[in-house]
Enzyme design. Sequence first.
Site, short mmCIF file in Angstrom:
data_model
loop_
_atom_site.label_atom_id
_atom_site.label_comp_id
_atom_site.label_asym_id
_atom_site.label_seq_id
_atom_site.Cartn_x
_atom_site.Cartn_y
_atom_site.Cartn_z
CG ASP A 282 -1.87 1.15 1.28
OD1 ASP A 282 -1.68 2.13 0.53
OD2 ASP A 282 -2.83 1.09 2.08
CB SER B 115 -2.28 12.49 -15.84
OG SER B 115 -3.42 12.93 -16.53
CE1 TYR C 160 -4.91 11.07 -11.72
CE2 TYR C 160 -5.45 12.49 -13.58
CZ TYR C 160 -4.87 11.33 -13.07
OH TYR C 160 -4.25 10.45 -13.93
CB ALA D 136 -3.42 19.31 -6.76
CB SER D 137 -1.95 14.25 -6.87
OG SER D 137 -2.63 13.73 -8.00
CE LYS D 138 -1.43 10.92 -11.57
NZ LYS D 138 -0.59 9.72 -11.36
#
Length: 270
Positions: free
Chosen positions: A61, A139, A152, A154-156
């Site tokens: 995880d 992405s 999404y 922001a994280s990428k």
Amino acid sequence: MLKDKVTIITGSSSGIGLAMAREFASRGAIVVMAARSIDKLQTIEKELSSKGYQVMSVATDVTKELDCQNLMKLVSDKYQRIDILINNAGISMRALFNDTELSVIKSLMDVNFWGTIYCTKYALPWLLKVKGSVVGIISIAGHVGLPARTGYSASKFAVRGFLDALRVENLKTGLHVLVVAPGFTASNIRNVALLADGSVQGDSPRDEKKMMSASTCACHVANGVERHKRQLILTFIEGKLNVFLSKWFPSFMEKMAYNHMAKEPNAPFK
């Protein structure tokens, strides 16, 4: 060039991760598959092992630092090296930020960003020893802010910034850093995307048959690692063209992105 290279792939129980496990194994790499579902991994391991490929499965995880540390220890203890780390594990979302519970944004950052941080941190000493490769699967949303994908994107963006900085830090160490931004690719990421309340979306809002296949994406990634590319932006219209337009014509691109995403079935905005 990938023969006998110890390659760790997170999120390898489905989608692009599974396709990369098959692609790298077919090129002779020693593939370590990491994901939460050990049952799925063991089924895939049997499939690949039956073809004579060297494969190992580790239940991981990536939101848990100790899991990521344990993954690298198990691999390094067994093979005494780590040549390639592919940070692929990821989840998406589909909801307006105004409606989204903050726990959803945290989940996205925990998997997409912190999963990359944890795995890279504990693999890095081994990668530096062999001048290996660290890969991040981001992405187009890591280049262009997409509506209803705030967490999404922001994280990428964060993963891209981290890996770009890591590359600069290691200009003189020989570490290879590759950031891959697939265009829309057929996988299960849209099926398991989180909605505003954290529930799973279910059906994909897009026609998966018209997208680039996960196996094609995996082939591009393997080629990119072999050729020590620094960046891959895949597909032309939804990939390279969008990134180009966002750089030189940002206002136009924002309108295009809004109108394009608003056409999705049951889009949360119009």
